[in-house]
Design an enzyme around this catalytic site. Sequence first.
Site, PDB file in Angstrom:
ATOM      1  N   ARG A  41      -7.071   2.077  -3.055  1.00 42.04           N
ATOM      2  CA  ARG A  41      -8.411   1.820  -1.783  1.00 42.04           C
ATOM      3  C   ARG A  41      -8.892   3.252  -1.629  1.00 42.04           C
ATOM      4  O   ARG A  41      -8.124   4.303  -1.575  1.00 42.04           O
ATOM      5  CB  ARG A  41      -7.440   1.539  -0.498  1.00 42.04           C
ATOM      6  CG  ARG A  41      -8.172   1.060   0.715  1.00 42.04           C
ATOM      7  CD  ARG A  41      -7.570   0.633   1.863  1.00 42.04           C
ATOM      8  NE  ARG A  41      -8.153  -0.428   2.299  1.00 42.04           N
ATOM      9  CZ  ARG A  41      -8.180  -0.900   3.799  1.00 42.04           C
ATOM     10  NH1 ARG A  41      -7.703  -0.185   4.599  1.00 42.04           N
ATOM     11  NH2 ARG A  41      -9.012  -2.040   3.973  1.00 42.04           N
TER      12      ARG A  41
ATOM     13  N   GLN B  41       0.913  -1.033   0.166  1.00 39.14           N
ATOM     14  CA  GLN B  41       0.060  -0.019  -0.090  1.00 39.14           C
ATOM     15  C   GLN B  41       0.972   1.279  -0.012  1.00 39.14           C
ATOM     16  O   GLN B  41       1.719   1.706   0.969  1.00 39.14           O
ATOM     17  CB  GLN B  41      -0.843   0.069   1.468  1.00 39.14           C
ATOM     18  CG  GLN B  41      -1.756   1.215   1.162  1.00 39.14           C
ATOM     19  CD  GLN B  41      -2.810   1.238   2.419  1.00 39.14           C
ATOM     20  OE1 GLN B  41      -2.307   1.295   3.345  1.00 39.14           O
ATOM     21  NE2 GLN B  41      -4.072   1.159   2.273  1.00 39.14           N
TER      22      GLN B  41
ATOM     23  N   TYR C 220      -5.975  10.656   4.125  1.00 37.11           N
ATOM     24  CA  TYR C 220      -4.496  10.855   3.843  1.00 37.11           C
ATOM     25  C   TYR C 220      -4.638  11.778   2.582  1.00 37.11           C
ATOM     26  O   TYR C 220      -5.814  12.038   2.053  1.00 37.11           O
ATOM     27  CB  TYR C 220      -4.028   9.648   3.834  1.00 37.11           C
ATOM     28  CG  TYR C 220      -3.733   9.217   5.164  1.00 37.11           C
ATOM     29  CD1 TYR C 220      -3.193   9.952   6.280  1.00 37.11           C
ATOM     30  CD2 TYR C 220      -4.544   7.617   5.477  1.00 37.11           C
ATOM     31  CE1 TYR C 220      -3.277   9.078   7.496  1.00 37.11           C
ATOM     32  CE2 TYR C 220      -4.268   7.259   6.613  1.00 37.11           C
ATOM     33  CZ  TYR C 220      -3.732   7.920   7.719  1.00 37.11           C
ATOM     34  OH  TYR C 220      -4.001   7.351   9.182  1.00 37.11           O
TER      35      TYR C 220
ATOM     36  N   GLY D 192      -9.154  -7.143   8.445  1.00 37.06           N
ATOM     37  CA  GLY D 192      -7.867  -6.421   9.007  1.00 37.06           C
ATOM     38  C   GLY D 192      -7.606  -7.102  10.447  1.00 37.06           C
ATOM     39  O   GLY D 192      -6.747  -7.786  10.560  1.00 37.06           O
TER      40      GLY D 192
HETATM   41  C1  LIG Z   1      -3.508  -1.875  13.862  1.00 38.81           C
HETATM   42  C2  LIG Z   1      -4.304  -1.364  12.399  1.00 38.81           C
HETATM   43  C3  LIG Z   1      -3.646  -0.631  11.324  1.00 38.81           C
HETATM   44  C4  LIG Z   1      -4.178  -0.164  10.302  1.00 38.81           C
HETATM   45  N1  LIG Z   1      -3.449   0.408   9.330  1.00 38.81           N
HETATM   46  C5  LIG Z   1      -3.952   0.764   8.128  1.00 38.81           C
HETATM   47  C6  LIG Z   1      -3.077   1.004   6.973  1.00 38.81           C
HETATM   48  O1  LIG Z   1      -2.026   1.208   7.019  1.00 38.81           O
HETATM   49  N2  LIG Z   1      -3.812   1.385   5.814  1.00 38.81           N
HETATM   50  C7  LIG Z   1      -5.263   1.375   5.760  1.00 38.81           C
HETATM   51  O2  LIG Z   1      -5.854   1.670   4.603  1.00 38.81           O
HETATM   52  N3  LIG Z   1      -5.999   0.967   6.715  1.00 38.81           N
HETATM   53  C8  LIG Z   1      -5.424   0.422   7.864  1.00 38.81           C
HETATM   54  N4  LIG Z   1      -6.050   0.058   8.827  1.00 38.81           N
HETATM   55  C9  LIG Z   1      -7.601  -0.463   8.400  1.00 38.81           C
HETATM   56  C10 LIG Z   1      -7.602  -1.854   8.153  1.00 38.81           C
HETATM   57  O3  LIG Z   1      -7.189  -2.089   6.822  1.00 38.81           O
HETATM   58  C11 LIG Z   1      -9.205  -2.499   8.071  1.00 38.81           C
HETATM   59  O4  LIG Z   1      -9.799  -1.607   7.062  1.00 38.81           O
HETATM   60  C12 LIG Z   1     -10.127  -2.076   9.037  1.00 38.81           C
HETATM   61  O5  LIG Z   1      -9.162  -2.492  10.333  1.00 38.81           O
HETATM   62  C13 LIG Z   1     -11.335  -2.736   9.193  1.00 38.81           C
HETATM   63  O6  LIG Z   1     -11.400  -3.927   8.983  1.00 38.81           O
HETATM   64  P1  LIG Z   1     -11.642  -5.045  10.041  1.00 38.81           P
HETATM   65  O7  LIG Z   1     -13.054  -4.659  10.673  1.00 38.81           O
HETATM   66  O8  LIG Z   1     -11.606  -6.242   9.433  1.00 38.81           O
HETATM   67  O9  LIG Z   1     -10.522  -4.649  11.082  1.00 38.81           O
HETATM   68  C14 LIG Z   1      -5.594  -0.576  10.273  1.00 38.81           C
HETATM   69  C15 LIG Z   1      -6.377  -1.178  10.911  1.00 38.81           C
HETATM   70  C16 LIG Z   1      -5.538  -1.627  12.180  1.00 38.81           C
HETATM   71  C17 LIG Z   1      -6.354  -2.386  13.281  1.00 38.81           C
END
Ligand SMILES: Cc1cc2nc3c(=O)[nH]c(=O)nc-3n(C[C@H](O)[C@H](O)[C@H](O)COP(=O)(O)O)c2cc1C
Length: 371
Positions: free
Chosen positions: A232, A97, A184, A322
């Site tokens: 994304r 990413q 962002y 995630g």
């Molecule tokens: C610890 C953590 C770090 C994350 N870092 C990013 C990131 O670097 N880039 C991004 O687009 N989303 C990031 N996210 C969002 C996740 O990609 C994901 O979209 C979000 O957690 C929702 O999915 P989930 O409900 O399955 O966790 C992050 C989420 C978590 C929990």
Amino acid sequence: MTSLFDGYQLAGNTLKNRAVMAPMTRARAPGNIPTEATARYYAQRTDAGLIVTEGTPISQEGNGFVDCPGIWNDEQIAGWQQVTQRVHDGGSLIFTQIWHVGRISHTSLQKNGQPPVSSTAVQAAKSSAFGFNDAGEPDFVIASKPHALTTEEVKRVVKDFAHAAVNAVKAGFDGVEIHGANGYLVEQFLNGAVNDRQDRYGSDTLENRLRFALEVVDACIAKIGADRVGIRLSPFGRLHELGDFAEEEETFLALAHELSHRNIAYIHIMDQASRGAPAMPDGFLEKFRQAYNGTLILAGGMDLNKANEMINNNIIDLAAFGAKYISNPDLVERYRHGWPVSEPDHKYYYGGAEQGYTDYPTFSGATTIKL
Ligand SMILES: Cc1cc2nc3c(=O)[nH]c(=O)nc-3n(C[C@H](O)[C@H](O)[C@H](O)COP(=O)(O)O)c2cc1C
């Protein structure tokens, strides 16, 4: 019935299943260089058909988080090579990413203490970067007031994205996911409530709001080919002080339409409803699906039932997980066998060593997949 466990053809490559490990910042790369532990962490998660790495800054300017692995120099490329090699050995595809945080950064992370950059000079005063506090220690700090990029400077940032895409291919990635979500830089242009520019990248028309995102996509396509470029998006997202604006739905549908013509690898939508944003309006995802003829991934509060239902009803092609991939390196296997899914420990999300990173066991008890 098509399910999460079925394979999928993604831009000429075969995915072994339709599960995607969503991008997650883990901030464990000292000096912004991926380590052996980074490689082990991703290798352990080759249970997913497709892995999208944590956000990788395209430049020092684009960084908003201490110890995020970047993709702007040769040392970083070498670090990532061990990651891509081991993920490929595990039978998964891996995209990185590519990320520019824009105004969600801090002077302590920037060259010579300069201000971060954005579409606007308005500070995101209620948002934090992870920089250095006054005592010089890593800490959450209020995002600094940004410098609004001049029209010429915008072009330079577009080139930085393209440079990162080239580096990603050198590092062995199957492609890049442009980070156009979560408030962002790309969204600081797309969002009519944040973008207050008067130039051709301004917020006055839909075309102008889309211009930066599309130039970044086109610059990456020109360097590495459309089938290696994904993006994304988080339509109706409100992270990092994005606001609502006129033609919000039209903006994202027009973007979907434009991206259709470009035959990119995929669009990855993050539904922020699970993170406190208003839900995408009823029927929006279906309209987006109609406007975009390529591979669609959805993340946000996904579980097996939701994934299977949406895949089988042809609303999405791939489902991204995630937090569950933090604590369940073998998530698909757990789903396949009906084994319990464990919860991650939030306190180890960002920074630190291997605890809460590479020490989550698979259900069958193997602490780590031996790679
Ligand atoms: C610890 C953590 C770090 C994350 N870092 C990013 C990131 O670097 N880039 C991004 O687009 N989303 C990031 N996210 C969002 C996740 O990609 C994901 O979209 C979000 O957690 C929702 O999915 P989930 O409900 O399955 O966790 C992050 C989420 C978590 C929990």
